[in-house]
Design a protein around this motif. Structure first.
Motif, PDB file in Angstrom:
ATOM      1  N   CYS A  46       0.860  -1.189   0.000  1.00 37.20           N
ATOM      2  CA  CYS A  46       0.000   0.000   0.000  1.00 37.20           C
ATOM      3  C   CYS A  46       0.896   1.239   0.000  1.00 37.20           C
ATOM      4  CB  CYS A  46      -0.904  -0.014   1.234  1.00 37.20           C
ATOM      5  SG  CYS A  46      -2.336   1.071   1.123  1.00 37.20           S
ATOM      6  N   GLU A  47       1.058   1.845  -1.179  1.00 38.39           N
ATOM      7  CA  GLU A  47       2.020   2.933  -1.347  1.00 38.39           C
ATOM      8  C   GLU A  47       1.505   4.240  -0.741  1.00 38.39           C
ATOM      9  OE1 GLU A  47       4.087   6.097  -3.858  1.00 38.39           O
ATOM     10  OE2 GLU A  47       2.082   5.363  -4.323  1.00 38.39           O
ATOM     11  N   LYS A  48       2.316   4.840   0.134  1.00 32.55           N
ATOM     12  CA  LYS A  48       1.999   6.118   0.789  1.00 32.55           C
ATOM     13  C   LYS A  48       0.679   6.063   1.559  1.00 32.55           C
ATOM     14  CE  LYS A  48       4.487   8.875  -2.659  1.00 32.55           C
ATOM     15  NZ  LYS A  48       4.382   9.937  -3.672  1.00 32.55           N
ATOM     16  N   CYS A  49       0.413   4.925   2.162  1.00 30.56           N
ATOM     17  CA  CYS A  49      -0.840   4.742   2.905  1.00 30.56           C
ATOM     18  C   CYS A  49      -0.620   4.989   4.399  1.00 30.56           C
ATOM     19  CB  CYS A  49      -1.372   3.323   2.706  1.00 30.56           C
ATOM     20  SG  CYS A  49      -1.891   2.965   1.015  1.00 30.56           S
ATOM     21  N   PRO A  50      -1.687   5.236   5.140  1.00 31.16           N
ATOM     22  CA  PRO A  50      -1.584   5.372   6.588  1.00 31.16           C
ATOM     23  C   PRO A  50      -1.664   4.001   7.273  1.00 31.16           C
ATOM     24  CG  PRO A  50      -3.823   5.810   5.920  1.00 31.16           C
ATOM     25  CD  PRO A  50      -3.044   5.551   4.645  1.00 31.16           C
ATOM     26  N   PHE A  51      -1.327   3.961   8.545  1.00 28.85           N
ATOM     27  CA  PHE A  51      -1.582   2.780   9.357  1.00 28.85           C
ATOM     28  C   PHE A  51      -3.089   2.678   9.589  1.00 28.85           C
ATOM     29  CE2 PHE A  51       2.842   3.530  10.315  1.00 28.85           C
ATOM     30  CZ  PHE A  51       3.375   2.255  10.495  1.00 28.85           C
ATOM     31  N   VAL A  52      -3.636   1.469   9.477  1.00 28.87           N
ATOM     32  CA  VAL A  52      -5.074   1.260   9.628  1.00 28.87           C
ATOM     33  C   VAL A  52      -5.329   0.385  10.847  1.00 28.87           C
ATOM     34  CG1 VAL A  52      -7.166   0.327   8.548  1.00 28.87           C
ATOM     35  CG2 VAL A  52      -5.459   1.504   7.150  1.00 28.87           C
ATOM     36  N   TYR A  53      -6.312   0.785  11.626  1.00 26.21           N
ATOM     37  CA  TYR A  53      -6.654   0.078  12.864  1.00 26.21           C
ATOM     38  C   TYR A  53      -7.113  -1.350  12.577  1.00 26.21           C
ATOM     39  CZ  TYR A  53      -9.108  -0.973  17.263  1.00 26.21           C
ATOM     40  OH  TYR A  53      -9.546  -1.556  18.432  1.00 26.21           O
ATOM     41  N   HIS A  54      -6.512  -2.296  13.280  1.00 30.67           N
ATOM     42  CA  HIS A  54      -6.894  -3.698  13.168  1.00 30.67           C
ATOM     43  C   HIS A  54      -8.005  -3.950  14.188  1.00 30.67           C
ATOM     44  CE1 HIS A  54      -6.331  -7.999  12.356  1.00 30.67           C
ATOM     45  NE2 HIS A  54      -6.371  -8.208  13.667  1.00 30.67           N
ATOM     46  N   PHE A  92       3.609   9.525   8.087  1.00 27.82           N
ATOM     47  CA  PHE A  92       4.541  10.621   7.831  1.00 27.82           C
ATOM     48  C   PHE A  92       4.515  11.696   8.920  1.00 27.82           C
ATOM     49  CE2 PHE A  92       2.990   9.050   3.653  1.00 27.82           C
ATOM     50  CZ  PHE A  92       4.172   8.490   3.202  1.00 27.82           C
ATOM     51  N   ILE A  93       3.585  11.595   9.852  1.00 27.47           N
ATOM     52  CA  ILE A  93       3.442  12.592  10.920  1.00 27.47           C
ATOM     53  C   ILE A  93       3.722  11.915  12.257  1.00 27.47           C
ATOM     54  CG2 ILE A  93       1.867  14.222  12.035  1.00 27.47           C
ATOM     55  CD1 ILE A  93       0.315  14.369   9.408  1.00 27.47           C
ATOM     56  N   GLN A  94       4.401  12.615  13.139  1.00 24.96           N
ATOM     57  CA  GLN A  94       4.714  12.057  14.443  1.00 24.96           C
ATOM     58  C   GLN A  94       3.424  11.698  15.190  1.00 24.96           C
ATOM     59  OE1 GLN A  94       7.247  14.501  16.839  1.00 24.96           O
ATOM     60  NE2 GLN A  94       7.469  12.973  18.465  1.00 24.96           N
ATOM     61  N   ASP A  95       3.392  10.504  15.712  1.00 25.61           N
ATOM     62  CA  ASP A  95       2.202   9.979  16.374  1.00 25.61           C
ATOM     63  C   ASP A  95       2.378  10.056  17.890  1.00 25.61           C
ATOM     64  OD1 ASP A  95      -0.012   8.633  17.216  1.00 25.61           O
ATOM     65  OD2 ASP A  95       0.507   6.715  16.275  1.00 25.61           O
ATOM     66  N   PRO A  96       1.628  10.912  18.596  1.00 27.04           N
ATOM     67  CA  PRO A  96       1.795  11.044  20.048  1.00 27.04           C
ATOM     68  C   PRO A  96       1.350   9.810  20.830  1.00 27.04           C
ATOM     69  CG  PRO A  96      -0.093  12.317  19.310  1.00 27.04           C
ATOM     70  CD  PRO A  96       0.605  11.832  18.078  1.00 27.04           C
ATOM     71  N   HIS A  97       0.551   8.951  20.202  1.00 21.54           N
ATOM     72  CA  HIS A  97       0.055   7.751  20.884  1.00 21.54           C
ATOM     73  C   HIS A  97       0.840   6.491  20.515  1.00 21.54           C
ATOM     74  CE1 HIS A  97      -3.395   9.979  22.409  1.00 21.54           C
ATOM     75  NE2 HIS A  97      -3.600  10.443  21.179  1.00 21.54           N
ATOM     76  N   GLU A  98       1.922   6.667  19.764  1.00 22.67           N
ATOM     77  CA  GLU A  98       2.711   5.508  19.344  1.00 22.67           C
ATOM     78  C   GLU A  98       3.462   4.914  20.533  1.00 22.67           C
ATOM     79  OE1 GLU A  98       6.468   4.377  16.394  1.00 22.67           O
ATOM     80  OE2 GLU A  98       5.590   6.391  16.342  1.00 22.67           O
ATOM     81  N   LEU A  99       3.340   3.594  20.676  1.00 21.38           N
ATOM     82  CA  LEU A  99       4.130   2.866  21.671  1.00 21.38           C
ATOM     83  C   LEU A  99       5.376   2.279  21.024  1.00 21.38           C
ATOM     84  CD1 LEU A  99       1.201   1.044  23.521  1.00 21.38           C
ATOM     85  CD2 LEU A  99       2.419   3.102  24.248  1.00 21.38           C
ATOM     86  N   CYS A 100       5.194   1.662  19.885  1.00 23.72           N
ATOM     87  CA  CYS A 100       6.334   1.154  19.115  1.00 23.72           C
ATOM     88  C   CYS A 100       5.852   0.777  17.723  1.00 23.72           C
ATOM     89  CB  CYS A 100       6.996  -0.042  19.801  1.00 23.72           C
ATOM     90  SG  CYS A 100       6.008  -1.557  19.734  1.00 23.72           S
ATOM     91  N   THR A 101       6.784   0.739  16.773  1.00 21.37           N
ATOM     92  CA  THR A 101       6.507   0.306  15.406  1.00 21.37           C
ATOM     93  C   THR A 101       7.588  -0.684  14.981  1.00 21.37           C
ATOM     94  OG1 THR A 101       5.490   2.430  14.828  1.00 21.37           O
ATOM     95  CG2 THR A 101       6.198   1.022  13.006  1.00 21.37           C
ATOM     96  N   VAL A 102       7.170  -1.843  14.472  1.00 28.07           N
ATOM     97  CA  VAL A 102       8.128  -2.877  14.066  1.00 28.07           C
ATOM     98  C   VAL A 102       7.764  -3.383  12.680  1.00 28.07           C
ATOM     99  CG1 VAL A 102       8.682  -3.614  16.414  1.00 28.07           C
ATOM    100  CG2 VAL A 102       6.755  -4.662  15.197  1.00 28.07           C
ATOM    101  N   GLY A 103       8.756  -3.930  12.013  1.00 29.64           N
ATOM    102  CA  GLY A 103       8.547  -4.530  10.706  1.00 29.64           C
ATOM    103  C   GLY A 103       8.551  -6.046  10.811  1.00 29.64           C
ATOM    104  N   VAL A 104       7.635  -6.681  10.089  1.00 26.46           N
ATOM    105  CA  VAL A 104       7.560  -8.137  10.055  1.00 26.46           C
ATOM    106  C   VAL A 104       7.579  -8.575   8.601  1.00 26.46           C
ATOM    107  CG1 VAL A 104       6.198 -10.185  10.611  1.00 26.46           C
ATOM    108  CG2 VAL A 104       6.244  -8.253  12.197  1.00 26.46           C
ATOM    109  N   ASN A 105       8.627  -9.281   8.231  1.00 24.60           N
ATOM    110  CA  ASN A 105       8.740  -9.828   6.879  1.00 24.60           C
ATOM    111  C   ASN A 105       8.550 -11.338   6.989  1.00 24.60           C
ATOM    112  OD1 ASN A 105       9.151 -10.201   4.189  1.00 24.60           O
ATOM    113  ND2 ASN A 105      11.326  -9.673   4.189  1.00 24.60           N
ATOM    114  N   GLY A 106       7.287 -11.736   7.057  1.00 25.40           N
ATOM    115  CA  GLY A 106       6.966 -13.124   7.376  1.00 25.40           C
ATOM    116  C   GLY A 106       7.034 -14.046   6.192  1.00 25.40           C
ATOM    117  N   GLY A 107       7.051 -15.337   6.493  1.00 22.83           N
ATOM    118  CA  GLY A 107       7.021 -16.382   5.484  1.00 22.83           C
ATOM    119  C   GLY A 107       5.885 -17.339   5.751  1.00 22.83           C
ATOM    120  N   GLU A 108       5.551 -18.136   4.768  1.00 26.33           N
ATOM    121  CA  GLU A 108       4.416 -19.043   4.863  1.00 26.33           C
ATOM    122  C   GLU A 108       4.576 -20.028   6.016  1.00 26.33           C
ATOM    123  OE1 GLU A 108       1.927 -21.170   1.401  1.00 26.33           O
ATOM    124  OE2 GLU A 108       3.867 -22.117   1.795  1.00 26.33           O
TER     125      GLU A 108
END
Length: 595
Positions: A46-54, A92-108
């Motif tokens: 998702c190019e240039k998209c925001p984080f979406v609530y799960h 792209f904007i600083q999130d005051p409610h952010e606790l942490c952000t991580v990347g997951v490059n998962g496999g099957e």
């Protein structure tokens, strides 16, 4: 048996067999007792998209942990927040409610733990190793390669007559059982005047290329083993499934100058030619309309655009104008022309066709970049919805291209499930819509140019050289228009929009592939084009047939849960091979269907 089964049936209470193709589990645990923790997700697709609530549960993640599944086609960015007031938050904007952000490059079939500690720091741990989902591709490729080599060896042995003894024994055995057996005819004397005249020469490489394209189309339409990179790209980009359709358009254009020359030699009246062209266009359009709506009989939801409909419109314009131009302009004679013009005879023969071709592109560019679209940015080429931090409405998908379809055909009569919808939360969009016919017409004219090379030059070197020049030229134009970038160029490569860079990119690949097949099949005669040659002789039958056959045995089957690439790949290859066999039988019975 599968080469990609989960390493265990259950892992920490998780049912691994419940996972589908390219899925993995993610488990989130945290040690923050005084804060609520909410999950937001962002796919790299998702190019240039925001984080979406799960919002699967609507509740904050408890300290006991939370498990969910992800699709492993692309890496994910997962953000844990202390608030869920907003459904989406900008990356792209600083999130005051952010606790942490991580990347997951998962496999099957992998399992991944995300641990949020008291310092609001996240750690990603691979708890269960993923399987290698690409091994099925390797094994199937090696099997097919071995079968192909074995087939070619049998063809060689048969041509040399080494199997004549075995054939004689089989004929004798069948004769002893009471079957009527035709004796093998004696070889005809080449000097005998009564011998059968040779068949009309045919460009075998073109039929082979057409057969390769229809085989690819059947394969990807049947799921292509469930591999995402063999399906259509989400929006910008060029995946395997994005090649078959434009190659067919190019091949259709390739054949038109041969038809024009045939009409000219027969001195067929222009009205007769145009009526034939119109009839064929109507047939293609109606076939496309009927088969594209297979199973849908609700007239108020009838989809109007489609693949064969695009063929019909493009053919009508290109063949019609070419017939008119060919009737009043003689082709340039390579035998009498000297100097620099002898090197561009193919380009300048019936040169007014280029006026029509470039007019189509000019009109298309003016519309997509200048037409005001209500509530959307003028000249917008994106998928709308979440794109650009949700700055565009879902209805802005495709800009003017999508707007014209909705204005004229309405949502009820266009495709409602575009590839971008699931990722960008876009609205309905038809990849075979009205405005895309203009660059498709230009696409067919580029195929016409490739066919004109065959008519203008008889030498193999001359032909191959020009295909290579067009391969490089159109390839450079494609790179220039897209800025050698997936998303950041002026005109990205985009099959949904049938963008000009997409036209040049697929034309470039068509030219190099045609040159390669031409050398191997027609020049060196190293390969007879089997089995694709047979498919190329009856491409329309295979295309329409597989549109219905996917619902029927033996063309389609299911085994168990069908949750591995391996079983999906076997099924897709079986379907494709079966249609190749149908083409072979039709060829042997001299049964050819044309529209």
């Amino acid at each position: 048996m599968s080469f990609e089964s989960p390493s265990t049936d259950f892992f920490r209470g998780l049912d691994m067999n419940a996972l589908g193709i390219d899925q993995a589990y993610v488990n989130i645990t945290h040690q923050l007792e005084e804060k609520s923790v909410y999950l937001y997700k962002l796919s790299a697709d998702c190019e240039k998209c925001p984080f979406v609530y799960h919002d699967e549960t609507g509740e904050p993640i408890g300290s006991e942990g939370y498990n969910f599944t992800i699709v492993t086609h692309y890496p994910w960015q997962l953000r844990l927040r202390s608030s869920n007031e907003n459904h989406s938050v900008s990356q792209f904007i600083q999130d005051p409610h952010e606790l942490c952000t991580v990347g997951v490059n998962g496999g099957e079939y992998g399992v991944y733990d995300i641990i949020l500690d008291e310092t609001q720091s996240c750690t990603v741990v691979e708890a269960l190793e993923a399987t290698n989902s690409n091994l099925a591709l390797l094994y199937c490729f090696l099997i097919l390669l071995g079968l192909g080599i074995l087939f070619q060896m049998l063809v060689f042995v048969n041509k040399k007559g080494y199997l004549d003894g075995l054939k004689s024994i089989l004929r004798g055995f069948k004769k002893s059982l009471g079957f009527e057996v035709k004796e093998k005819p004696e070889k005809e004397d080449n000097n005998n005047e009564t011998s059968r005249p040779p068949m009309k020469n045919r460009l075998k490489s073109l039929d082979t290329f057409r057969g390769m394209s229809i085989a690819l189309m059947i394969f990807v339409n049947d799921g292509a083993g469930g591999y995402y990179f063999m399906e259509h790209s989400t929006w910008n980009g060029l995946f395997v499934a994005d090649l078959a359709f434009p190659w067919f358009m190019w091949i259709m254009g390739f054949c038109i100058p041969m038809s024009v020359r045939s009409f000219t030699k027969k001195n067929t009246a222009l009205p007769v030619i145009l009526i034939r062209i119109v009839k064929r266009s109507i047939k293609l359009f109606l076939l496309g309309l009927f088969f594209a709506n297979n199973g849908n009989i609700q007239l108020e939801r009838l989809r109007i655009p489609g693949v064969l409909q695009r063929f019909a419109i493009s053919y009508l314009v290109v063949a019609g104008t070419s017939a008119i131009i060919g009737k009043y302009m003689k082709p340039m004679d390579t035998e009498t022309i000297r100097g620099w013009r002898s090197y561009v005879v193919d380009i300048f023969t019936h040169w007014p066709r280029w006026i029509v071709a470039f007019a189509a592109i000019f009109i298309h560019a003016c519309i997509i970049f200048l037409l005001p679209v209500p509530n959307c940015e003028t000249g917008y080429l994106g998928p709308g919805g979440l794109h650009d931090d949700s700055e565009h409405l879902p209805e802005c998908i495709g800009g003017a291209t999508g707007y014209i379809d909705k204005l004229i055909l309405t949502n009820a009569h266009i495709y409602n499930y575009p590839t971008a919808k699931a990722v960008y939360q876009s609205s309905a969009f038809d990849p075979e819509g009205i405005l895309g016919c203009l660059p498709s017409i230009f696409h067919v004219f580029l195929g016409y140019q490739a066919g004109q090379i065959i008519l203008s030059y008889s030498g193999h070197r001359q032909r191959v050289t020009r295909y290579l020049i067009w391969f490089l030229g159109t390839g450079i134009l494609a790179l220039g228009l897209c800025g050698a970038s997936l998303n950041d160029g002026p005109i990205p490569i985009n099959k949904n929009l049938w963008s000009l860079s997409y036209v040049f990119a697929t034309t470039s690949l068509a030219n190099i592939l045609m040159a390669l097949v031409y050398v191997i099949v027609d020049v060196k005669e190293w390969w007879g084009g089997e089995p694709f040659f047979y498919a190329g002789m009856n491409a329309i039958v295979l295309y329409l047939g597989h549109q219905i056959g996917w619902r029927l045995l033996p063309f389609h089957f299911a085994v168990g849960t069908m949750n591995t690439h391996w079983i999906h790949l076997v099924e897709s290859l079986w379907t494709t091979s079966l249609w190749m066999f149908v083409a072979f039988v039709m060829f042997k019975k001299n049964a050819f269907v044309v529209v």
